[in-house]
Design a protein around this motif. Structure first.
Motif, PDB file in Angstrom:
ATOM      1  N   ASP A  90      33.891  62.836  26.579  1.00  0.00           N
ATOM      2  CA  ASP A  90      33.939  62.792  28.033  1.00  0.00           C
ATOM      3  C   ASP A  90      35.108  61.921  28.495  1.00  0.00           C
ATOM      4  O   ASP A  90      35.649  61.119  27.735  1.00  0.00           O
ATOM      5  N   VAL A  91      35.513  62.128  29.741  1.00  0.00           N
ATOM      6  CA  VAL A  91      36.537  61.279  30.355  1.00  0.00           C
ATOM      7  C   VAL A  91      35.881  60.613  31.559  1.00  0.00           C
ATOM      8  O   VAL A  91      36.094  60.980  32.707  1.00  0.00           O
ATOM      9  N   GLU A  92      35.077  59.611  31.278  1.00  0.00           N
ATOM     10  CA  GLU A  92      34.292  58.925  32.301  1.00  0.00           C
ATOM     11  C   GLU A  92      34.909  57.590  32.677  1.00  0.00           C
ATOM     12  O   GLU A  92      34.720  57.106  33.788  1.00  0.00           O
ATOM     13  N   ILE A  93      35.659  56.981  31.760  1.00  0.00           N
ATOM     14  CA  ILE A  93      36.211  55.657  32.000  1.00  0.00           C
ATOM     15  C   ILE A  93      37.738  55.722  32.042  1.00  0.00           C
ATOM     16  O   ILE A  93      38.348  56.688  31.563  1.00  0.00           O
ATOM     17  N   ASN A  94      38.337  54.686  32.610  1.00  0.00           N
ATOM     18  CA  ASN A  94      39.771  54.707  32.887  1.00  0.00           C
ATOM     19  C   ASN A  94      40.361  53.303  32.786  1.00  0.00           C
ATOM     20  O   ASN A  94      39.652  52.295  32.828  1.00  0.00           O
ATOM     21  N   SER A  95      41.686  53.265  32.698  1.00  0.00           N
ATOM     22  CA  SER A  95      42.439  52.053  32.968  1.00  0.00           C
ATOM     23  C   SER A  95      43.059  52.187  34.353  1.00  0.00           C
ATOM     24  O   SER A  95      43.546  53.263  34.716  1.00  0.00           O
ATOM     25  N   VAL A  96      43.031  51.101  35.113  1.00  0.00           N
ATOM     26  CA  VAL A  96      43.612  51.087  36.448  1.00  0.00           C
ATOM     27  C   VAL A  96      44.710  50.024  36.463  1.00  0.00           C
ATOM     28  O   VAL A  96      44.477  48.866  36.113  1.00  0.00           O
ATOM     29  N   PHE A  97      45.921  50.431  36.866  1.00  0.00           N
ATOM     30  CA  PHE A  97      47.081  49.544  36.867  1.00  0.00           C
ATOM     31  C   PHE A  97      47.478  49.200  38.300  1.00  0.00           C
ATOM     32  O   PHE A  97      47.469  50.060  39.189  1.00  0.00           O
ATOM     33  N   PHE A  98      47.836  47.935  38.522  1.00  0.00           N
ATOM     34  CA  PHE A  98      48.277  47.443  39.822  1.00  0.00           C
ATOM     35  C   PHE A  98      49.699  46.896  39.686  1.00  0.00           C
ATOM     36  O   PHE A  98      49.941  45.982  38.887  1.00  0.00           O
ATOM     37  N   GLU A  99      50.611  47.477  40.431  1.00  0.00           N
ATOM     38  CA  GLU A  99      52.013  47.041  40.384  1.00  0.00           C
ATOM     39  C   GLU A  99      52.478  46.740  41.815  1.00  0.00           C
ATOM     40  O   GLU A  99      52.722  47.648  42.601  1.00  0.00           O
ATOM     41  N   ASP A 100      52.548  45.450  42.132  1.00  0.00           N
ATOM     42  CA  ASP A 100      52.961  44.992  43.466  1.00  0.00           C
ATOM     43  C   ASP A 100      52.156  45.686  44.568  1.00  0.00           C
ATOM     44  O   ASP A 100      52.705  46.207  45.546  1.00  0.00           O
ATOM     45  N   VAL A 101      50.857  45.691  44.402  1.00  0.00           N
ATOM     46  CA  VAL A 101      49.954  46.326  45.362  1.00  0.00           C
ATOM     47  C   VAL A 101      49.668  45.352  46.508  1.00  0.00           C
ATOM     48  O   VAL A 101      49.214  44.222  46.287  1.00  0.00           O
ATOM     49  N   ARG A 102      49.941  45.775  47.725  1.00  0.00           N
ATOM     50  CA  ARG A 102      49.749  44.920  48.898  1.00  0.00           C
ATOM     51  C   ARG A 102      48.344  45.148  49.480  1.00  0.00           C
ATOM     52  O   ARG A 102      47.998  46.260  49.897  1.00  0.00           O
ATOM     53  N   VAL A 103      47.563  44.074  49.498  1.00  0.00           N
ATOM     54  CA  VAL A 103      46.180  44.135  49.974  1.00  0.00           C
ATOM     55  C   VAL A 103      46.029  43.184  51.154  1.00  0.00           C
ATOM     56  O   VAL A 103      46.343  41.991  51.031  1.00  0.00           O
ATOM     57  N   PRO A 104      45.576  43.668  52.301  1.00  0.00           N
ATOM     58  CA  PRO A 104      45.408  42.776  53.460  1.00  0.00           C
ATOM     59  C   PRO A 104      44.476  41.605  53.145  1.00  0.00           C
ATOM     60  O   PRO A 104      43.449  41.779  52.466  1.00  0.00           O
ATOM     61  N   VAL A 105      44.829  40.430  53.641  1.00  0.00           N
ATOM     62  CA  VAL A 105      44.002  39.240  53.423  1.00  0.00           C
ATOM     63  C   VAL A 105      42.593  39.448  53.979  1.00  0.00           C
ATOM     64  O   VAL A 105      41.618  38.888  53.462  1.00  0.00           O
ATOM     65  N   GLU A 106      42.461  40.274  54.999  1.00  0.00           N
ATOM     66  CA  GLU A 106      41.150  40.546  55.590  1.00  0.00           C
ATOM     67  C   GLU A 106      40.209  41.234  54.604  1.00  0.00           C
ATOM     68  O   GLU A 106      38.999  41.315  54.827  1.00  0.00           O
ATOM     69  N   ASN A 107      40.748  41.726  53.465  1.00  0.00           N
ATOM     70  CA  ASN A 107      39.920  42.364  52.444  1.00  0.00           C
ATOM     71  C   ASN A 107      39.371  41.376  51.427  1.00  0.00           C
ATOM     72  O   ASN A 107      38.719  41.774  50.462  1.00  0.00           O
ATOM     73  N   LEU A 108      39.644  40.089  51.613  1.00  0.00           N
ATOM     74  CA  LEU A 108      39.041  39.050  50.779  1.00  0.00           C
ATOM     75  C   LEU A 108      37.592  38.855  51.209  1.00  0.00           C
ATOM     76  O   LEU A 108      37.310  38.630  52.390  1.00  0.00           O
ATOM     77  N   VAL A 109      36.665  38.953  50.264  1.00  0.00           N
ATOM     78  CA  VAL A 109      35.256  38.707  50.572  1.00  0.00           C
ATOM     79  C   VAL A 109      34.969  37.219  50.426  1.00  0.00           C
ATOM     80  O   VAL A 109      35.301  36.597  49.413  1.00  0.00           O
ATOM     81  N   GLY A 110      34.361  36.644  51.459  1.00  0.00           N
ATOM     82  CA  GLY A 110      33.997  35.233  51.404  1.00  0.00           C
ATOM     83  C   GLY A 110      35.211  34.325  51.347  1.00  0.00           C
ATOM     84  O   GLY A 110      36.225  34.568  52.002  1.00  0.00           O
ATOM     85  N   GLU A 111      35.128  33.300  50.490  1.00  0.00           N
ATOM     86  CA  GLU A 111      36.191  32.319  50.391  1.00  0.00           C
ATOM     87  C   GLU A 111      37.075  32.591  49.179  1.00  0.00           C
ATOM     88  O   GLU A 111      36.600  33.075  48.141  1.00  0.00           O
ATOM     89  N   GLU A 112      38.351  32.254  49.320  1.00  0.00           N
ATOM     90  CA  GLU A 112      39.254  32.331  48.174  1.00  0.00           C
ATOM     91  C   GLU A 112      38.780  31.331  47.116  1.00  0.00           C
ATOM     92  O   GLU A 112      38.413  30.205  47.421  1.00  0.00           O
ATOM     93  N   GLY A 113      38.778  31.787  45.859  1.00  0.00           N
ATOM     94  CA  GLY A 113      38.351  30.935  44.757  1.00  0.00           C
ATOM     95  C   GLY A 113      36.861  30.946  44.489  1.00  0.00           C
ATOM     96  O   GLY A 113      36.392  30.308  43.533  1.00  0.00           O
ATOM     97  N   LYS A 114      36.078  31.671  45.304  1.00  0.00           N
ATOM     98  CA  LYS A 114      34.627  31.745  45.107  1.00  0.00           C
ATOM     99  C   LYS A 114      34.193  33.079  44.491  1.00  0.00           C
ATOM    100  O   LYS A 114      33.004  33.399  44.464  1.00  0.00           O
ATOM    101  N   GLY A 115      35.158  33.848  43.993  1.00  0.00           N
ATOM    102  CA  GLY A 115      34.831  35.172  43.458  1.00  0.00           C
ATOM    103  C   GLY A 115      33.877  35.144  42.283  1.00  0.00           C
ATOM    104  O   GLY A 115      33.100  36.081  42.089  1.00  0.00           O
ATOM    105  N   TRP A 116      33.926  34.076  41.487  1.00  0.00           N
ATOM    106  CA  TRP A 116      33.038  34.003  40.321  1.00  0.00           C
ATOM    107  C   TRP A 116      31.573  33.932  40.775  1.00  0.00           C
ATOM    108  O   TRP A 116      30.697  34.538  40.165  1.00  0.00           O
ATOM    109  N   THR A 117      31.319  33.221  41.862  1.00  0.00           N
ATOM    110  CA  THR A 117      29.962  33.148  42.415  1.00  0.00           C
ATOM    111  C   THR A 117      29.490  34.526  42.864  1.00  0.00           C
ATOM    112  O   THR A 117      28.361  34.945  42.570  1.00  0.00           O
ATOM    113  N   TYR A 118      30.368  35.259  43.560  1.00  0.00           N
ATOM    114  CA  TYR A 118      29.999  36.591  44.042  1.00  0.00           C
ATOM    115  C   TYR A 118      29.844  37.568  42.874  1.00  0.00           C
ATOM    116  O   TYR A 118      28.991  38.446  42.899  1.00  0.00           O
TER     117      TYR A 118
END
Length: 398
Positions: free
Chosen positions: A208-236
């Motif tokens: 099957d082809v169910e899983i993938n690798s996803v590559f990010f090359e200079d991908v611009r993501v709006p800061v508004e897409n940060l969930v919660g606080e910066e640096g708290k991602g491990w908690t989430y």
């Protein structure tokens, strides 16, 4: 073995069964019964029908679109979906990122993302694991550097399930290298159509082809897409993994596979008797069934705790371990039962419309690929070895 239900809960079970009988496409049902791969439309069509019924998010609070079911009703629903051979609910949106958003997200994020998750207008995937950062997830290296009102993301995620279909990905990214690994991780929501994102499929041992690798090359993501606080991602991330591990227990799916195993045992012969009459084989089946019944009781307990406002704790690790062990034991017995027929699977020759798909009886056609596919369950969601460490530390105090 079966739970004894109240009259109200039994009526609810019959309501769910009637819904599945009336709304599930027969060809999709047959694919699931035989273990054939499903396409994107199979999943989307079924989820949208559940959404129209108001049943798409049984784990959500009522204020965000949940149906307000009791823990027993949630369990009945999950079980009947599996026993009714429906497509599995894709968990990444409804069961994984949504609880993070409605628990930790901003009002704007809740308004923007939750309705589209509920209606399945957005398909989500999970960006956690990386090459060299799987079980040791806190060592992840995908970086997000602040540039004005955007983050610039570079790196790679791997083993990303169904990323080829996804509209959105929730990602753990490193925003700080200066302190402890866990303290420099943030949680980003990223549109998969953003320039710089590419997806490469990985073919698994079951073909099957169910899983993938996803590559990010200079991908611009709006800061508004940060969930919660910066640096708290491990908690989430830990909060999310508790929900994922509880779902991995998959009691309903194991019940369906167990019923399939019993059907196989009625047809396959060992000497002069069927496997259903073989005492040794039946003892092994019974042992798995007992363990599955005990697992079911634990899952209901976890759901009751969640209904009281308690997020999944270390018991999620126990559910994950035992759920996987039961799943793998059932698939091992199925492969043993079908014998030589398990060797003759060729996914590219399967025809859902054929009277005799594959080589040998139809119930044997997918025994091997299902067995191979469920090997990975020991690893995803945090390997079983890591779960035992969590239990040792948080339950036993070792």
């Amino acid at each position: 073995m079966e739970l004894v239900l109240s009259a109200e809960d039994e009526a609810f079970r019959q309501e769910v069964r009637a819904f599945i009988r009336d709304k599930l496409d027969p060809e999709t049902k047959r694919k699931v019964e035989l273990g054939y791969p499903l396409d994107k439309n199979d999943y989307v069509q079924w989820h949208k029908r559940m959404f129209e019924q108001g049943w798409a998010a049984p784990n959500w609070p009522v204020e965000y679109g949940g149906p307000g079911w009791t823990p027993i009703q949630r369990h009945i629903y999950d079980e009947e979906l599996a026993l009714g051979s429906t497509p599995r609910v894709i968990p990444f949106g409804v069961s994984m990122v949504a609880p993070v958003i409605y628990t930790f997200g901003s009002a704007e994020q809740k308004a923007k993302y939750l309705p589209r998750i509920l209606s399945f207008d957005d398909w989500w995937c999970q960006g956690y694991s990386e090459p060299g950062s799987g079980s040791d997830l806190s060592s992840l290296r995908t970086k997000a550097v602040r540039d004005g009102d955007h983050y610039i993301v570079n790196g790679q995620k791997t083993w990303t399930t169904l990323a080829q279909y996804a509209d959105m990905i929730f990602c753990l990214v490193r925003t700080d290298d200066s302190g402890k690994q866990q303290e420099g991780i943030s949680f980003l929501l990223i549109d998969m159509k953003t320039p710089g994102i590419s997806v490469t499929p990985i073919e698994t041992i079951d073909g099957d082809v169910e899983i993938n690798s996803v590559f990010f090359e200079d991908v611009r993501v709006p800061v508004e897409n940060l969930v919660g606080e910066e640096g708290k991602g491990w908690t989430y991330a830990k909060f999310l993994l508790g929900h994922e591990r509880t779902g991995i227990a998959a009691v309903g799916r194991s019940k369906r596979q167990l019923a399939r195993l019993k059907t196989i045992a009625e047809h396959e012969v060992n000497g002069d008797i069927t496997l259903a009459e073989d005492t040794d084989f039946q003892e092994r089946v019974s042992q798995v069934e007992i363990e599955l019944f005990a697992l079911e009781a634990m899952v209901i307990g976890a759901l009751e705790g969640e209904a009281r406002g308690n997020p999944p704790g270390p018991e999620a690790s126990i559910l994950k371990i035992k759920g996987v062990e039961v799943q793998q034991a059932i698939t091992e017995l199925a492969v043993e039962a079908v014998g030589n027929h398990a060797h003759a699977f060729a996914p590219d020759t399967w025809d859902i419309h054929a009277n005799e798909p594959g080589i040998g009886p139809d119930y044997a056609a997918t025994a091997a690929p299902i067995y191979f596919n469920w090997r990975k369950a020991s690893i995803y969601g945090g390997s079983n070895e890591i779960q035992r460490e969590i239990i040792a530390k948080r339950v036993l105090g070792l």
